[in-house]
Design a protein around this motif. Structure first.
Motif, PDB file in Angstrom:
ATOM      1  N   TYR A   8       0.799  -1.221   0.000  1.00 55.72           N
ATOM      2  CA  TYR A   8       0.000   0.000   0.000  1.00 55.72           C
ATOM      3  C   TYR A   8       0.839   1.281   0.000  1.00 55.72           C
ATOM      4  CZ  TYR A   8      -3.909  -3.071   1.199  1.00 55.72           C
ATOM      5  OH  TYR A   8      -4.872  -4.056   1.185  1.00 55.72           O
ATOM      6  N   LEU A  12      -0.128   5.930   0.012  1.00 58.77           N
ATOM      7  CA  LEU A  12       0.107   6.907   1.082  1.00 58.77           C
ATOM      8  C   LEU A  12       0.428   8.278   0.495  1.00 58.77           C
ATOM      9  CD1 LEU A  12       2.347   4.754   3.461  1.00 58.77           C
ATOM     10  CD2 LEU A  12      -0.088   5.295   3.759  1.00 58.77           C
ATOM     11  N   ASP A 786       0.725  10.751  10.765  1.00 55.24           N
ATOM     12  CA  ASP A 786      -0.216   9.659  10.502  1.00 55.24           C
ATOM     13  C   ASP A 786      -1.414  10.150   9.682  1.00 55.24           C
ATOM     14  OD1 ASP A 786      -1.409   6.922  11.104  1.00 55.24           O
ATOM     15  OD2 ASP A 786      -2.911   8.262  11.985  1.00 55.24           O
ATOM     16  N   TYR A 789      -0.287  11.273   6.121  1.00 55.18           N
ATOM     17  CA  TYR A 789       0.120  10.169   5.242  1.00 55.18           C
ATOM     18  C   TYR A 789      -1.062   9.248   4.903  1.00 55.18           C
ATOM     19  CZ  TYR A 789       4.971  11.279   6.660  1.00 55.18           C
ATOM     20  OH  TYR A 789       6.163  11.893   6.912  1.00 55.18           O
ATOM     21  N   CYS A 790      -1.879   8.970   5.913  1.00 55.91           N
ATOM     22  CA  CYS A 790      -2.822   7.856   5.784  1.00 55.91           C
ATOM     23  C   CYS A 790      -4.277   8.259   5.598  1.00 55.91           C
ATOM     24  CB  CYS A 790      -2.722   6.947   7.009  1.00 55.91           C
ATOM     25  SG  CYS A 790      -1.054   6.287   7.264  1.00 55.91           S
ATOM     26  N   ASP A 791      -4.663   9.445   6.114  1.00 60.96           N
ATOM     27  CA  ASP A 791      -6.056   9.856   5.936  1.00 60.96           C
ATOM     28  C   ASP A 791      -6.323  10.150   4.466  1.00 60.96           C
ATOM     29  OD1 ASP A 791      -6.371   9.685   8.624  1.00 60.96           O
ATOM     30  OD2 ASP A 791      -7.035  11.752   8.911  1.00 60.96           O
ATOM     31  N   CYS A 949      -1.904  -3.133  10.761  1.00 61.66           N
ATOM     32  CA  CYS A 949      -2.406  -2.633   9.481  1.00 61.66           C
ATOM     33  C   CYS A 949      -1.241  -2.464   8.526  1.00 61.66           C
ATOM     34  CB  CYS A 949      -3.140  -1.307   9.676  1.00 61.66           C
ATOM     35  SG  CYS A 949      -3.653  -0.539   8.126  1.00 61.66           S
ATOM     36  N   ARG A 951      -0.986  -0.727   6.046  1.00 61.97           N
ATOM     37  CA  ARG A 951      -0.886   0.605   5.435  1.00 61.97           C
ATOM     38  C   ARG A 951      -0.462   1.658   6.443  1.00 61.97           C
ATOM     39  NH1 ARG A 951      -4.424   4.930   4.240  1.00 61.97           N
ATOM     40  NH2 ARG A 951      -3.935   5.981   2.242  1.00 61.97           N
ATOM     41  N   CYS A 952      -1.077   1.688   7.637  1.00 60.70           N
ATOM     42  CA  CYS A 952      -0.736   2.720   8.632  1.00 60.70           C
ATOM     43  C   CYS A 952       0.100   2.176   9.780  1.00 60.70           C
ATOM     44  CB  CYS A 952      -1.990   3.383   9.186  1.00 60.70           C
ATOM     45  SG  CYS A 952      -2.972   2.315  10.273  1.00 60.70           S
ATOM     46  N   THR A 967      -5.972  -4.236   6.151  1.00 60.78           N
ATOM     47  CA  THR A 967      -6.086  -2.830   6.550  1.00 60.78           C
ATOM     48  C   THR A 967      -7.047  -2.666   7.712  1.00 60.78           C
ATOM     49  OG1 THR A 967      -7.904  -2.368   5.017  1.00 60.78           O
ATOM     50  CG2 THR A 967      -5.647  -2.047   4.184  1.00 60.78           C
ATOM     51  N   CYS A 971      -8.025   3.018   7.059  1.00 56.74           N
ATOM     52  CA  CYS A 971      -7.287   2.865   5.798  1.00 56.74           C
ATOM     53  C   CYS A 971      -8.190   2.267   4.697  1.00 56.74           C
ATOM     54  CB  CYS A 971      -6.065   1.982   6.003  1.00 56.74           C
ATOM     55  SG  CYS A 971      -4.750   2.823   6.930  1.00 56.74           S
TER      56      CYS A 971
END
Length: 976
Positions: A8, A12, A786, A789-791, A949, A951-952, A967, A971
């Motif tokens: 993933y 990001l 966080d 990058y991830c939201d 996760c 991804r995060c 995820t 995510c």
């Protein structure tokens, strides 16, 4: 991660920027200088209309060599003031200038002559002056380039030069104002004189070094007593033939002695010699007058041991007042009565019993205190003229004619030893020795100076001068009033220093016996005395012709053939007047700059008064001082509103820099190794009001601070790459953490502007630096990475980017006056464009409503609680229980109910960068982790439950239960 688990990473929103980690300043800074030149940044700023002028008037450096670190400190401080005031909404003009006249440059030309075997006095004066002009001109170009390399902005294409024709005209006009208002006079008094440079020197041209001097104890024999019918004076015939002993470190001044001084507050006694050893100049039966506190020391210097002398009685100061002595060289064979005059005993407050004998040899032609004693008694007709311009005894002085105190290189001549030998020969010496003490030297030739009585031109500072009397009628009154009521001092100690100097200073010596400068444009009547009313020619038409010629030809016009006839015209008979060829003290030149820079230039000050003068602390006796005196004589007040003083630059150990010690730091070398911004950052971090230190280790520390700041800016640039205006979130809609950042920005905006306005760069920069590297990098950025990058396009992520944009505009502009090059690089990375520059924008307005003290108080508690959690997790990381904080889901016990509710309201697990967190008001177990400085909070470590996760990297129970494999819910939603 399993081989078939999706990667993933590309989903990001990681920072993207071409802004390099390594600055490469030495290579890149010249490119920005070139760019600023091409787009005309300084001129474009002048085009901004409706702005209130802010004028920093540049104290002119001498145009005679490469820059040293003190120059760099000085010019960078000035640049920070100019740039910051421009960005606070002013029209902050800066006209750099150079001091071009005077001894430093003339001395260099003479050195070149000596190397070629040429005699300066055989060269036509106009030719010599032209060589001085060319020399100054060449160094102006060198220094201008070096100053520009430091990132200093200004009107470099049109600086002011004291040797410009208009400047020379104005300097002459300012001098002629003193001529016309009656404050100019010719007098004769002792001045500090360089035998090497053959000129009088101002206090600002003097430095003090250890010097080994001869010391002598000389007895003056009492020959008679003036009878007084007062006090306890009854019968003091026992003082006849007694000898008052003086002590001096300048034996060469004994031939010019005219009195002996005592102090009525000192206790004196009469001492008699009762025995002598071999090789002793004292004789049994000799009686000496001595201060009681010093008698034993003096007699021991005469080789008299205890038991070889006795104290006969007290001697009252009333008795001393009536004594008359003979000169120790009186009656010397071959002197033809040269010293056969009476030497009076006089009182003087300058006499002490701390050292010496309690009596002071007084030669009014060779000492300031001595002169004042004679001036007070109106005895100036007793002044001597025994010593010439090469520190040689003149031909009329018996025994010593032609002997010099110091030779042409500043080494000791034969005068001292010849005087001592003659005193021994005539029985006029009690003791002799050598002493090493602090002694005045010329700061140019490094040679010791003498006090010498010479005819000089003075400005009377206690005589009413007419004109604007708002702040006083005399120069001294106006200066003291200006210091107290019109000028702000940074630091305040500068006020005390200049006030005390001007309060006690004598009249201003304006003349120098040199060739390269603006002449004293005046004429004296032949045969008249300096005290006669018609001694000086005062004629407005003559003055106007001089000014007109100087405007067209420069001050060289004064030295051309037929100049006297040309200037006097039909207004005065050339045969009746002599033309003065002394030049003005170069401090008068620079003191007059307010007239031809602030008053006369289009980019000067509207009222001819600068907002600020900034120079080193030595300029309290230099430029600050002379500018004050000059302006108070012609304008009626100080030419500045603020005076900022910086200290000197020392090496890392606190030692003065010198080439012989090999501890010099040259600006050019720092720029080549680190870049000019590192030097500028050193200036910002230093307490410039005191002496500063610089060296390799200090510069390494500065470079490390720079790297930390650069990383903060790089993160911001990377995170703002995809920021769009339509994504902007209003402050009232933002999460609390973002509103806390805005609160800090509002606070810092006040700190920054107060710091810049108050010239407190160290405190201002430290506040911004700590905010950027601690509150942002180590707290806010750490938390919001966080979300960024991830939201997806969540309110939280958009709020964070909005705040980063607001931060960007403030940090880059706030720091632009300091890190001139780097902030331009940062700005152009985000806003490239042909005419784009951070130096063309102002500090953005920061809304006052961003301040929220209640929110700030709440987040102060949140940050305290976070400290306890992060410290507890660090213990687990050190013990390798976990590798990252996201592996934890601690339980946090909070005693205070208000704090507990505050932590529950702020997503405390995100604040602590954990996967989960439990907040409870239950009592904490004994084994819970606590920080003594944060009472009421305890942490029990627990590992996070669930899967990681992909991804995060948070460990959560719901990982693996969503449509996107591996995820968490957040995510999965972002990927959707």
């Amino acid at each position: 991660m399993c081989a078939d688990t999706p990667d993933y990473k590309d989903t990001l929103n990681l920072p993207k920027t071409d802004f390099p980690m390594r600055a490469g300043l030495p290579k890149r800074e010249p490119e920005w200088l070139q760019r600023w030149e091409e787009i005309g940044v300084y001129d474009r700023l002048r085009e901004k209309e409706g702005r209130e002028p802010f004028i920093l008037h540049d104290g002119p450096p001498y145009a005679n060599g490469n820059l040293h670190i003190g120059h760099a400190l000085n010019k960078i401080l000035k640049d920070m003031i100019v740039r910051s005031h421009q960005m606070m909404g002013h029209d902050a003009r800066y006209v750099p200038g150079w001091d071009c006249h005077g001894l430093p440059i003339e001395w260099k030309i003479e050195e070149q002559y000596r190397a070629k075997g040429k005699n300066k006095d055989e060269v036509p004066v106009v030719d010599f002056r032209q060589e001085c002009r060319a020399f100054a001109d060449s160094w102006i170009d060198v220094q201008r380039s070096e100053f520009k390399r430091l990132g200093v902005t200004g009107n470099w294409a049109d600086p002011y030069l004291t040797m410009d024709f208009h400047a020379e005209r104005v300097i002459a006009e300012e001098f002629m104002k003193f001529l016309m208002n009656g404050s100019l006079y010719q007098g004769s008094k002792p001045v500090m004189w360089s035998a090497v440079e053959k000129t009088a020197l101002a206090e600002a041209e003097i430095e003090y070094h250890d010097h080994k001097s001869h010391t002598i104890w000389v007895p003056f024999e009492v020959v008679r007593s003036v009878e007084y019918q007062r006090g306890d004076v009854k019968d003091h015939t026992d003082l006849l033939n007694a000898k008052a002993v003086i002590w001096t470190t300048t034996p060469w001044t004994i031939p010019s002695n005219k009195a002996v001084a005592y102090n009525p507050k000192v206790a004196y006694g009469l001492y008699e010699v009762t025995g002598t050893p071999e090789e002793c100049w004292a004789q049994i039966g000799d009686r000496y007058l001595l201060a009681d506190a010093l008698a034993e020391d003096v007699l021991s210097k005469a080789r008299l041991e205890a038991g070889m002398w006795q104290r006969l009685r007290d001697v009252s100061t009333n008795e001393l007042h009536g004594l008359v002595m003979r000169h120790p060289l009186a009656g010397a064979e071959g002197a033809d009565g040269f010293w056969d005059y009476e030497v009076p005993m006089i009182d003087g407050d300058h006499v002490t019993d701390d050292a010496g004998t309690g009596f002071v040899h007084t030669a009014p032609s060779h000492g300031a205190d001595d002169y004042e004693c004679f001036l007070k008694r109106n005895w100036l007709d007793r002044m001597t003229h025994n010593v010439g311009e090469e520190s040689e005894f003149l031909d009329h002085v018996p025994f010593f004619a032609g002997l010099r105190v110091f030779d042409h290189k500043g080494k000791e001549g034969k005068a001292n030893t010849a005087v001592i030998d003659k005193l021994v020969e005539v029985g006029g010496l009690l003791a002799r020795g050598r002493v090493t003490h602090s002694y005045p030297h010329s700061w140019r030739s490094k040679a010791p100076v003498i006090f010498r009585n010479t005819p000089q031109w003075f400005a009377a500072i206690d005589k009413p001068v007419g004109g604007d009397d708002t702040y006083g009628t005399t120069i001294r009154e106006r200066a003291l009033t200006s210091i107290d009521k019109l000028v702000k001092w940074h630091p305040q100690t500068g006020r005390n220093r200049l006030y005390s100097m001007i309060e006690s200073r004598p009249d201003w010596v304006l003349s120098r016996q040199r060739a390269w400068g603006v002449p004293l444009t005046c004429f004296v009547k032949k045969g008249a005395l300096p005290t006669d009313d018609d001694f000086l020619l005062r004629n407005e038409a003559v003055n106007a012709r001089i000014a007109e010629a100087f405007e067209a030809e420069g001050a060289d016009a004064w030295y051309k053939d037929g100049a006297k006839e040309r200037f006097l015209g039909n207004d005065a008979d050339p045969e009746a007047y002599e033309q003065v060829f002394d030049i003005l003290d170069v401090w008068f030149d620079s003191g007059s700059t307010h007239a031809f820079v602030l008053r006369d230039r289009a980019d000067g000050a509207p009222d001819g008064i600068a907002d600020v003068y900034l120079e080193g602390t030595d300029q309290h006796r230099g430029w600050f001082h002379s500018s004050m005196l000059q302006a108070c004589g012609t304008k009626g007040r100080a030419p500045y509103r603020n005076v900022v003083t910086h200290g000197f630059t020392l090496d890392e150990k606190g030692n003065k820099m010198s080439k012989s010690l090999g501890n010099t730091i040259v600006p050019e070398q720092v720029v080549k190794q680190y870049g000019a911004d590192i030097l500028r950052l050193w200036v910002a971090q230093a307490d410039y009001s005191a002496d500063q230190r610089i060296g390799p280790e200090i510069l390494k520390g500065v470079a490390d601070s720079y790297r930390r700041l650069r990383n903060t800016l790089r993160f911001m640039l990377g995170s703002l790459g995809d920021f769009r205006e339509e994504d902007r979130v209003a402050p009232e809609d933002m999460p609390e953490l973002e509103r806390w950042v805005l609160h800090r920005l509002a606070q810092l905006d006040e700190t920054v502007q107060q710091g810049y306005r108050g010239f407190d760069f160290q405190a201002m920069f430290q506040a911004v630096f700590n905010f950027a590297t601690v509150e942002l990098s180590a707290f806010y950025f750490d938390i919001r990475k966080d979300a960024l990058y991830c939201d997806g396009e969540t309110l939280r992520a958009r709020s964070a980017r909005t705040v980063l944009d607001l931060l960007f505009h403030r940090l880059t502009t706030w720091l632009a006056p300091i890190l001139t090059f780097t902030m331009e690089e940062v700005w152009l990375e985000r806003f490239p464009g042909e005419g784009s520059s951070v130096h063309l924008v102002d500090f953005p307005e920061t809304p006052a409503e961003w301040k929220n003290d209640a929110l700030a108080a709440k987040w102060a508690k949140v940050r305290q609680a976070r400290r306890v959690v992060t410290a507890a997790l660090e213990v687990q990381r050190t013990e390798k229980v976990i590798g990252a904080s996201l592996e934890a889901a601690p339980i946090v016990h909070v005693e205070d109910a208000v704090m507990l509710e505050a932590l529950k309201a702020v997503a405390f697990e995100d604040v602590c960068i954990t996967s989960d967190i439990q907040l409870t008001g239950d009592p904490a177990p004994a084994e819970a982790y606590r920080l003594p400085e944060v009472p009421g909070i305890a942490v029990v470590f627990e590992k996070a439950e669930g899967e990681k996760c992909q991804r995060c990297w948070k460990i959560l129970p719901d990982v693996g239960t969503h449509s996107h494999e591996g995820t968490c819910g957040r995510c999965d939603e972002a990927l959707a």
